[in-house]
Design a protein around this motif. Structure first.
Motif, PDB file in Angstrom:
ATOM      1  N   PRO A 242      27.733  18.204  18.675  1.00  0.00           N
ATOM      2  CA  PRO A 242      28.138  17.112  19.566  1.00  0.00           C
ATOM      3  C   PRO A 242      29.402  16.412  19.050  1.00  0.00           C
TER       4      PRO A 242
ATOM      5  N   SER B 123      31.629  15.935  23.987  1.00  0.00           N
ATOM      6  CA  SER B 123      30.352  15.447  24.524  1.00  0.00           C
ATOM      7  C   SER B 123      30.488  14.086  25.170  1.00  0.00           C
TER       8      SER B 123
ATOM      9  N   GLN C 172      23.529   7.804  19.442  1.00  0.00           N
ATOM     10  CA  GLN C 172      22.877   8.411  20.605  1.00  0.00           C
ATOM     11  C   GLN C 172      23.113   9.915  20.648  1.00  0.00           C
ATOM     12  N   LEU C 173      24.355  10.340  20.346  1.00  0.00           N
ATOM     13  CA  LEU C 173      24.645  11.774  20.320  1.00  0.00           C
ATOM     14  C   LEU C 173      23.868  12.450  19.188  1.00  0.00           C
TER      15      LEU C 173
ATOM     16  N   GLU D 140      20.962  11.525  17.951  1.00  0.00           N
ATOM     17  CA  GLU D 140      19.560  11.613  18.321  1.00  0.00           C
ATOM     18  C   GLU D 140      19.333  12.762  19.297  1.00  0.00           C
ATOM     19  N   LYS D 141      20.267  12.951  20.231  1.00  0.00           N
ATOM     20  CA  LYS D 141      20.150  14.088  21.170  1.00  0.00           C
ATOM     21  C   LYS D 141      20.194  15.402  20.425  1.00  0.00           C
ATOM     22  N   LYS D 142      21.080  15.478  19.404  1.00  0.00           N
ATOM     23  CA  LYS D 142      21.194  16.694  18.611  1.00  0.00           C
ATOM     24  C   LYS D 142      19.884  16.979  17.869  1.00  0.00           C
TER      25      LYS D 142
ATOM     26  N   GLY E 116      16.970  15.909  18.721  1.00  0.00           N
ATOM     27  CA  GLY E 116      15.931  16.227  19.686  1.00  0.00           C
ATOM     28  C   GLY E 116      16.010  17.641  20.184  1.00  0.00           C
TER      29      GLY E 116
END
Length: 362
Positions: free
Chosen positions: A119, A141, A355-356, A358-360, A362
């Protein structure tokens, strides 16, 4: 958040490095993120990043715009080597996010991150993106931008503003003063056009504006010469000061009625401080981004602009005296500049990184 790792890439000038360090400190000190920087041996990050306590990895990269054919060819040769080096660093460090802040090293690192499917967040403080962000804008991203019109160049862009020291936002509005102050500033190296022109008009300015005082930042290399030329002008030495580098910028903005400046990242500080300004864009800035930055403020009634090609002792004198002797106009301009300021930019950019990440995960 201690397990999170973020790589910040870019640098070269203070306009790139200082926001990058502010973001790095925010992530490290408030969120426990492990931060590693990527830069080049040519930029000021080589000194400032280690001084701030961060590990700096160096890659080979250079300029493509406004340079000689030989320099462009060297950069094109170095670019794939820089990308491969950055891919190796990403494999080793395993960052959840790569943040590109512009400058020489940003391109190779962001390209490598896109290729490695890491990201990416692009930070763009200018009205029109630089070459790297133009190339990668639709592939990153997300993006943190300073101007609303810049969002069109990116995916998932958010208008966050530019990280500015909180104490600059806290500067109160300038009240009526019998001793108006002109602040002349232009980055760490000063501006040749200011250093050459202001000494020619300093006495006339002081004569035309009762009580005026001037603080002029010349850059260290031009300090003695500029001081000598100020002194030779015959201007009252008690009413002017020439400094190589100004370290107390919140205090300088607080005391200023008018700021004469370039229009790079300084425009964010001028807006945060809420000060009237005369902007002279650096003519050789890549993609003419400084002029486009200044045009945003001019369109909002927050500043005036004088193109460098139009700067003469006479034109600069007229523009400055006009502002310095018109208090209602300065007050209105300052209020409009303040309305463009975006407090909380640093916190918002850090939140976007997290936030990026955490997405990674997840």
């Amino acid at each position: 958040m201690a397990a999170l790792r973020v790589m910040i890439a870019g640098g070269g000038t203070g306009g790139h490095v200082m926001p990058a360090l502010a973001i790095g400190r925010e992530l490290r000190d408030k969120h426990g993120v492990e931060v590693r920087f990527i830069g080049t041996a040519r930029g000021i990050e080589q000194r400032l990043v280690p001084e701030a306590g961060f590990l700096l990895e160096l890659v080979r990269s250079g300029q493509l715009k406004n340079v000689s054919l030989m320099t462009r060819m060297r950069t094109m040769f170095d670019l794939p080597l820089g990308v491969l080096r950055c891919m190796s660093l990403i494999r080793e460090f395993k960052p959840q996010v790569v943040l590109g802040v512009g400058g020489y090293a940003s391109g190779p690192a962001m390209i490598a991150a896109v290729l490695k499917r890491v990201p990416t967040l692009a930070y763009e403080p200018n009205a029109v993106p630089g070459l790297t962000n133009k190339w990668l804008g639709k592939r990153v991203s997300a993006a943190a931008v300073n101007f609303a019109q810049t969002a069109q160049y990116f995916r998932n862009a958010e208008v966050t503003g530019v990280p500015v020291r909180p104490e600059i936002f806290e500067i109160p509005a300038r009240v009526h003063s019998e001793t108006p102050r002109l602040l002349v500033t232009a980055g760490s190296n000063g501006a040749l056009v200011f250093n050459e022109t202001i000494p020619k008009i300093v006495k006339s300015l002081l004569d035309a504006v009762p009580g005026l005082t001037i603080v002029h930042q010349s850059g260290v290399r031009r300090l003695e010469q500029t001081r000598t030329e100020f002194a030779a002008s015959g201007a009252d030495a008690a009413r002017w000061s020439v400094e190589g580098f100004l370290t107390d910028m919140p205090a300088q903005y607080a005391a200023a009625d008018v700021v004469l400046a370039r229009s790079g990242s300084t425009v964010a500080e001028i807006c945060a401080a809420g000060r009237a300004s005369l902007l002279v864009p650096f003519a050789a800035a890549a993609d003419d981004h400084q002029r486009k930055n200044a045009e945003v403020l001019v369109a909002a009634g927050a500043a005036e602009m004088l193109l460098q090609s139009d700067v003469t002792p006479e034109s600069l004198y007229v523009a400055l005296v006009s502002l310095l002797t018109d208090e209602p106009r300065r007050t209105e301009m300052a209020a409009r500049a303040k309305s463009l300021a975006r407090p909380g930019a640093l916190e918002r950019i850090a939140a976007m990184v997290l936030q990026l990440a955490e997405k990674k995960k997840g």
